[in-house]
Design an enzyme around this catalytic site. Structure first.
Site, PDB file in Angstrom:
ATOM      1  N   CYS A   2       0.927  -1.143   0.057  1.00  0.00           N
ATOM      2  CA  CYS A   2       0.090   0.013  -0.218  1.00  0.00           C
ATOM      3  C   CYS A   2       0.927   1.208  -0.011  1.00  0.00           C
ATOM      4  O   CYS A   2       1.952   1.133   0.357  1.00  0.00           O
ATOM      5  CB  CYS A   2      -0.909   0.070   1.219  1.00  0.00           C
ATOM      6  SG  CYS A   2      -1.925  -1.361   1.437  1.00  0.00           S
ATOM      7  N   ARG A  27       4.762   0.476  -6.315  1.00  0.00           N
ATOM      8  CA  ARG A  27       4.548  -0.450  -5.355  1.00  0.00           C
ATOM      9  C   ARG A  27       3.689  -1.517  -5.626  1.00  0.00           C
ATOM     10  O   ARG A  27       3.340  -2.688  -4.815  1.00  0.00           O
ATOM     11  CB  ARG A  27       3.997   0.214  -3.922  1.00  0.00           C
ATOM     12  CG  ARG A  27       5.163   1.068  -3.521  1.00  0.00           C
ATOM     13  CD  ARG A  27       4.603   2.146  -2.605  1.00  0.00           C
ATOM     14  NE  ARG A  27       4.531   1.949  -1.379  1.00  0.00           N
ATOM     15  CZ  ARG A  27       5.197   2.186  -0.264  1.00  0.00           C
ATOM     16  NH1 ARG A  27       6.458   2.800  -0.337  1.00  0.00           N
ATOM     17  NH2 ARG A  27       4.916   1.616   0.746  1.00  0.00           N
ATOM     18  N   TRP A  74      -3.164  -2.431  -1.517  1.00  0.00           N
ATOM     19  CA  TRP A  74      -2.647  -3.470  -2.352  1.00  0.00           C
ATOM     20  C   TRP A  74      -3.216  -4.696  -1.056  1.00  0.00           C
ATOM     21  O   TRP A  74      -2.668  -4.663  -0.137  1.00  0.00           O
ATOM     22  CB  TRP A  74      -0.919  -3.549  -2.084  1.00  0.00           C
ATOM     23  CG  TRP A  74      -0.259  -4.457  -2.793  1.00  0.00           C
ATOM     24  CD1 TRP A  74      -0.421  -4.786  -4.160  1.00  0.00           C
ATOM     25  CD2 TRP A  74       0.747  -5.412  -2.302  1.00  0.00           C
ATOM     26  NE1 TRP A  74       0.694  -5.546  -4.453  1.00  0.00           N
ATOM     27  CE2 TRP A  74       1.197  -5.982  -3.706  1.00  0.00           C
ATOM     28  CE3 TRP A  74       1.322  -5.598  -1.189  1.00  0.00           C
ATOM     29  CZ2 TRP A  74       2.392  -6.717  -3.623  1.00  0.00           C
ATOM     30  CZ3 TRP A  74       2.586  -6.237  -1.038  1.00  0.00           C
ATOM     31  CH2 TRP A  74       2.837  -6.750  -2.310  1.00  0.00           C
ATOM     32  N   ASN A  98      -1.169   1.445   5.870  1.00  0.00           N
ATOM     33  CA  ASN A  98      -0.289   0.549   5.185  1.00  0.00           C
ATOM     34  C   ASN A  98       0.220  -0.339   6.283  1.00  0.00           C
ATOM     35  O   ASN A  98       0.599  -0.046   7.157  1.00  0.00           O
ATOM     36  CB  ASN A  98       1.006   1.493   4.503  1.00  0.00           C
ATOM     37  CG  ASN A  98       1.835   0.478   3.904  1.00  0.00           C
ATOM     38  OD1 ASN A  98       1.663  -0.589   3.756  1.00  0.00           O
ATOM     39  ND2 ASN A  98       3.204   1.219   3.803  1.00  0.00           N
ATOM     40  N   GLY A  99       0.079  -1.905   5.809  1.00  0.00           N
ATOM     41  CA  GLY A  99       0.527  -2.646   7.120  1.00  0.00           C
ATOM     42  C   GLY A  99      -0.640  -3.505   7.421  1.00  0.00           C
ATOM     43  O   GLY A  99      -1.553  -3.664   6.702  1.00  0.00           O
ATOM     44  N   GLU A 479      19.181 -22.655   1.493  1.00  0.00           N
ATOM     45  CA  GLU A 479      19.133 -21.000   1.012  1.00  0.00           C
ATOM     46  C   GLU A 479      19.740 -20.188   1.917  1.00  0.00           C
ATOM     47  O   GLU A 479      20.507 -19.255   1.525  1.00  0.00           O
ATOM     48  CB  GLU A 479      17.711 -20.879   1.006  1.00  0.00           C
ATOM     49  CG  GLU A 479      17.089 -19.472   1.140  1.00  0.00           C
ATOM     50  CD  GLU A 479      17.483 -18.555  -0.080  1.00  0.00           C
ATOM     51  OE1 GLU A 479      18.010 -19.164  -1.114  1.00  0.00           O
ATOM     52  OE2 GLU A 479      17.038 -17.446  -0.009  1.00  0.00           O
ATOM     53  N   LYS A 483      22.416 -17.300   0.984  1.00  0.00           N
ATOM     54  CA  LYS A 483      22.472 -15.858   1.100  1.00  0.00           C
ATOM     55  C   LYS A 483      23.746 -15.398   1.916  1.00  0.00           C
ATOM     56  O   LYS A 483      24.230 -14.348   1.666  1.00  0.00           O
ATOM     57  CB  LYS A 483      21.316 -15.965   2.161  1.00  0.00           C
ATOM     58  CG  LYS A 483      20.245 -14.700   2.148  1.00  0.00           C
ATOM     59  CD  LYS A 483      19.227 -14.834   1.260  1.00  0.00           C
ATOM     60  CE  LYS A 483      19.622 -14.913  -0.196  1.00  0.00           C
ATOM     61  NZ  LYS A 483      18.439 -15.197  -1.327  1.00  0.00           N
ATOM     62  N   GLU A 486      26.613 -15.316  -0.591  1.00  0.00           N
ATOM     63  CA  GLU A 486      26.374 -14.031  -1.829  1.00  0.00           C
ATOM     64  C   GLU A 486      26.840 -12.681  -1.048  1.00  0.00           C
ATOM     65  O   GLU A 486      27.019 -11.897  -1.829  1.00  0.00           O
ATOM     66  CB  GLU A 486      25.353 -14.363  -2.532  1.00  0.00           C
ATOM     67  CG  GLU A 486      23.966 -13.912  -1.982  1.00  0.00           C
ATOM     68  CD  GLU A 486      22.770 -14.316  -3.018  1.00  0.00           C
ATOM     69  OE1 GLU A 486      21.670 -14.454  -2.501  1.00  0.00           O
ATOM     70  OE2 GLU A 486      23.031 -14.155  -4.118  1.00  0.00           O
ATOM     71  N   HIS A 502      28.109 -38.671   7.045  1.00  0.00           N
ATOM     72  CA  HIS A 502      28.434 -39.134   5.825  1.00  0.00           C
ATOM     73  C   HIS A 502      29.497 -38.504   5.139  1.00  0.00           C
ATOM     74  O   HIS A 502      29.767 -38.643   4.073  1.00  0.00           O
ATOM     75  CB  HIS A 502      27.259 -39.407   4.718  1.00  0.00           C
ATOM     76  CG  HIS A 502      26.229 -40.414   5.368  1.00  0.00           C
ATOM     77  ND1 HIS A 502      26.327 -41.602   5.373  1.00  0.00           N
ATOM     78  CD2 HIS A 502      25.070 -40.096   5.655  1.00  0.00           C
ATOM     79  CE1 HIS A 502      25.401 -42.405   6.081  1.00  0.00           C
ATOM     80  NE2 HIS A 502      24.319 -41.183   6.000  1.00  0.00           N
ATOM     81  N   LYS A 602      21.216  -9.217 -10.741  1.00  0.00           N
ATOM     82  CA  LYS A 602      20.106  -9.547 -10.366  1.00  0.00           C
ATOM     83  C   LYS A 602      19.433 -10.541 -11.282  1.00  0.00           C
ATOM     84  O   LYS A 602      18.708 -11.547 -10.479  1.00  0.00           O
ATOM     85  CB  LYS A 602      19.369  -8.212 -10.085  1.00  0.00           C
ATOM     86  CG  LYS A 602      17.745  -8.402  -9.483  1.00  0.00           C
ATOM     87  CD  LYS A 602      17.861  -8.795  -8.105  1.00  0.00           C
ATOM     88  CE  LYS A 602      16.365  -9.325  -7.751  1.00  0.00           C
ATOM     89  NZ  LYS A 602      16.550  -9.799  -6.358  1.00  0.00           N
TER      90      LYS A 602
HETATM   91  O1  M6R Z   1      15.092 -14.228 -11.247  1.00  0.00           O
HETATM   92  P1  M6R Z   1      15.367 -15.651 -10.868  1.00  0.00           P
HETATM   93  O2  M6R Z   1      14.503 -16.084  -9.718  1.00  0.00           O
HETATM   94  O3  M6R Z   1      15.348 -16.556 -12.101  1.00  0.00           O
HETATM   95  O4  M6R Z   1      16.624 -15.614 -10.286  1.00  0.00           O
HETATM   96  C1  M6R Z   1      17.417 -16.819  -9.985  1.00  0.00           C
HETATM   97  C2  M6R Z   1      18.847 -16.714  -9.304  1.00  0.00           C
HETATM   98  O5  M6R Z   1      19.652 -15.935 -10.100  1.00  0.00           O
HETATM   99  C3  M6R Z   1      18.486 -15.903  -8.067  1.00  0.00           C
HETATM  100  O6  M6R Z   1      17.563 -16.321  -7.343  1.00  0.00           O
HETATM  101  C4  M6R Z   1      20.038 -15.673  -7.244  1.00  0.00           C
HETATM  102  O7  M6R Z   1      20.271 -17.046  -6.644  1.00  0.00           O
HETATM  103  C5  M6R Z   1      19.829 -14.774  -6.079  1.00  0.00           C
HETATM  104  N1  M6R Z   1      20.830 -13.944  -6.290  1.00  0.00           N
HETATM  105  C6  M6R Z   1      19.685 -15.359  -4.725  1.00  0.00           C
HETATM  106  O8  M6R Z   1      19.632 -14.373  -3.513  1.00  0.00           O
END
Ligand code: M6R
Length: 607
Positions: A2, A27, A74, A98-99, A479, A483, A486, A502, A602
């Site tokens: 929102c 948004r 939204w 908003n929220g 995941e 995170k 990266e 293992h 990205k």
């Molecule tokens: O746009 P996508 O979801 O297809 O992108 C996939 C990956 O490139 C993306 O998730 C990447 O691993 C991110 N940097 C993770 O944080």
């Protein structure tokens, strides 16, 4: 999300409000509205759909007035229809929000008992009646807001104007951002600098718990304890007018904090909370007509699919193959025509995922996709598109897109289960109820931020980290490791807890923290055994569990993050948050470029 705008001026504000709402369109929204105060009388115009509908409405029925508020909605609570659009009004005031108001159901019951009549399904209407009740008890507007705010639980940014009170606008912030704009003889409130861009570049962001009394001549800010406080007024840099971080240090931090609202919005698209059912009309797809699901994706989207596999198999009894798209595209796998090929991608442009889609298409398979960008190539080339509705994700490290992908897959798993006749109405209602709890619990989890930040001071000193989990916590462990890698550049790996013995157990010593994701579910005791194996070798454990799990851990931990109680089904959606915060604060301590980590893009549109 929102968007909010509020203006106290000496000229007609309706066109200014609409102009600001246009700037908040980025948004995402599904209805919009404004309210003004003209000669002391409140009036509003609202419209479903795009802003052009509101503009047409205003052409037919203009809205004069020098004080006003506006909103792009939204949907989270209640369908995206005009009735639920903001501003919400009572005989005394108009409010935009908003929220998410977590205790709206209790407030509603108490207000209804006092004779207040609700016209909508929204949580916001409870705010309107709550402040009205304080005024009906004899308090003037400012005192009424002051009395009402401590009664609200959850996350909110509010802007309120009052019948018969010219020149007064009150704002409040707990969670979502709210900025005060300083103009020349006029004052504003807005969700961000972008909303206020044509009006002013002098902005002050409220801090959590602040509320503000805005008049044409200026603003008086109070903190949560009602002490008058000063907050810095800054001149906004021109790039902030594009997509803004608000008062967050990084987009990633902002996006982590947006998750309760984003998930609520996504759920509202896929679930009908009034009937406790999954909406069956979101796409033309019948899961009873397929006998297998093949999911491909990259990076975080792949881990989301890996969690989705558990849900589709356990809840809908639908077998799922998951693949890393860059492997799948060259595997030349034989595919049966009764397989649905599903692709998960935030951007919808990832080259490997797109190539996998095209391979499946060439094999004559029906194609479905779960995407954020619905105009993307992957969406355009799909037979059925399931939007995740997360809004723009700017941080390279995916956070809100991950939990929104999970939200969609959890909803689709329940949908598939119903279509395949493996759950009955009561089971569907129970699962939908569990999902509907996620935004509220997510708000609680975000409050662990300070505690998590402290743990990260130590994490930022290490060279390697292991993540362990079982069941849906296994892909979440991977995941978590991704995170951390990266954005902090610390080497990390995620393993199935049962795999430890293992091989990876050879790595354990006191230099490698082991982050164990272990909600107290039916696999908890098994994970505890693995934790004991780590502890016996001098490993340092960071446990993420609930109160019961923390109590029964039977090992000394370096730190324990105690999560709220929740149903097993929704744990990955909520345990994702501490995992993201651990990576985020570690990277902040290390001083890395959190939003644009080295070597990463990205959207990866090359092989
Ligand atoms: O746009 P996508 O979801 O297809 O992108 C996939 C990956 O490139 C993306 O998730 C990447 O691993 C991110 N940097 C993770 O944080």
């Amino acid at each position: 999300m929102c968007g909010i705008i509020g203006i106290v001026a000496g000229r007609d504000v309706a066109p200014l409000l609409v102009d600001s709402l246009k700037r908040l369109e980025y948004r995402g929204y599904d209805s919009a509205g404004i309210a003004t105060l003209d000669g002391g009388a409140l009036a509003r115009r609202r419209a479903e759909g795009k802003l052009v509908n509101l503009e047409n409405h205003l052409k037919d029925q203009p809205l004069p007035g020098v004080v006003g508020i506006g909103h792009t909605r939204w949907a989270t609570h209640g369908k995206p229809v005009e009735r639920n659009a903001h501003p919400h009004m009572t005989k005394r005031l108009a409010v935009v929000h908003n929220g998410i108001i977590e205790n709206f159901a209790e407030l509603r019951t108490s207000l209804q008992a006092d004779g207040y009549v609700f016209e909508t399904e929204t949580d916001t209407e409870a705010v309107a009646h709550l402040v009205t009740r304080e005024m009906d008890r004899g308090l003037p507007p400012i005192d009424a807001v002051k009395a009402a705010l401590p009664q609200l639980q959850g996350a909110f940014a509010l802007a309120i104007i009052f019948e018969g009170v010219e020149g007064l606008l009150i704002g409040a912030r707990q969670g979502p951002p709210l900025a005060i704009g300083y103009g020349d003889g006029e004052m504003y409130l807005g969700s961000d600098a972008i909303a206020l861009a044509p009006l002013t570049d002098m902005i002050c962001y409220l801090e959590d718990g602040d509320w503000v009394v805005v008049r044409k001549s200026g603003a008086t800010i109070y903190d949560a304890q009602n002490n008058e406080v000063k907050r810095a007024v800054q001149k906004v840099q021109s790039q902030e007018f594009l997509v803004s971080k608000g008062n967050h240090r990084h987009f990633m931090e902002k996006e982590i904090h947006e998750q309760p609202e984003v998930i609520g919005h996504t759920l509202a698209h896929y679930l009908d909370l009034s009937t406790g059912t999954v909406r069956q009309d979101v796409a033309e797809l019948d899961f009873s007509k397929i006998d297998r699901l093949s999911m491909s994706a990259c990076g975080t989207a792949y881990y989301a699919a890996a969690i989705g596999k558990y849900w589709f198999e356990q809840i809908a009894r639908l077998p799922v193959d998951i693949d890393i798209a860059s492997e799948f595209r060259y595997r030349e796998m034989p595919l049966s025509k009764d397989t649905l090929a599903m692709f998960v991608s935030q951007s919808g442009e990832t080259a490997d995922t797109l190539a996998s889609l095209r391979y499946c298409k060439s094999q004559g398979l029906k194609i479905a996709s779960i995407v954020n960008v619905t105009t993307s190539t992957i969406a355009r080339e799909s037979d059925a598109v399931f939007p995740i509705l997360a809004g723009p994700e700017i941080g390279v490290a995916s956070t809100k897109a991950f939990t929104s992908q999970l939200t969609v897959m959890a909803s689709l798993a329940v949908m598939a289960a119903k279509q395949r006749g493996v759950i009955d109405d009561a089971q569907e209602r129970a699962l939908v109820k569990q999902l509907s709890e996620v935004p509220r619990i997510a708000n609680q989890v975000l409050k662990l931020e300070g505690e998590i930040e402290k743990i990260c001071r130590e994490l930022a000193q290490v060279k390697h980290v292991l993540y362990l989990g079982r069941g849906t916590s296994f892909p979440l462990a991977m995941e978590g490791a991704l995170k951390l890698k990266e954005i902090s550049y610390i080497h990390a790996e995620g393993y199935a807890a049962g795999e430890l013995k293992h091989g990876p157990i050879a790595l354990i010593d006191d230099s490698i923290p082991v982050i164990v994701i272990a909600p107290s579910d039916r696999l908890y005791e098994k994970t505890v055994s693995n934790m004991q194996e780590v502890a016996a070798r001098g490993g340092r454990i960071i446990l993420i569990s609930d109160e019961e799990g923390a109590k029964n851990a039977s090992v000394d931990t370096m730190a324990t993050i105690v999560m709220p109680e929740m149903a097993e089904f929704i744990t990955p959606l909520l345990y994702a948050l501490p995992v993201q915060m651990l990576a985020y604060y570690t990277a902040v301590f290390m001083g890395t470029d959190v939003d644009q980590p080295r070597n990463l893009a990205k959207s990866v549109t090359v092989e």
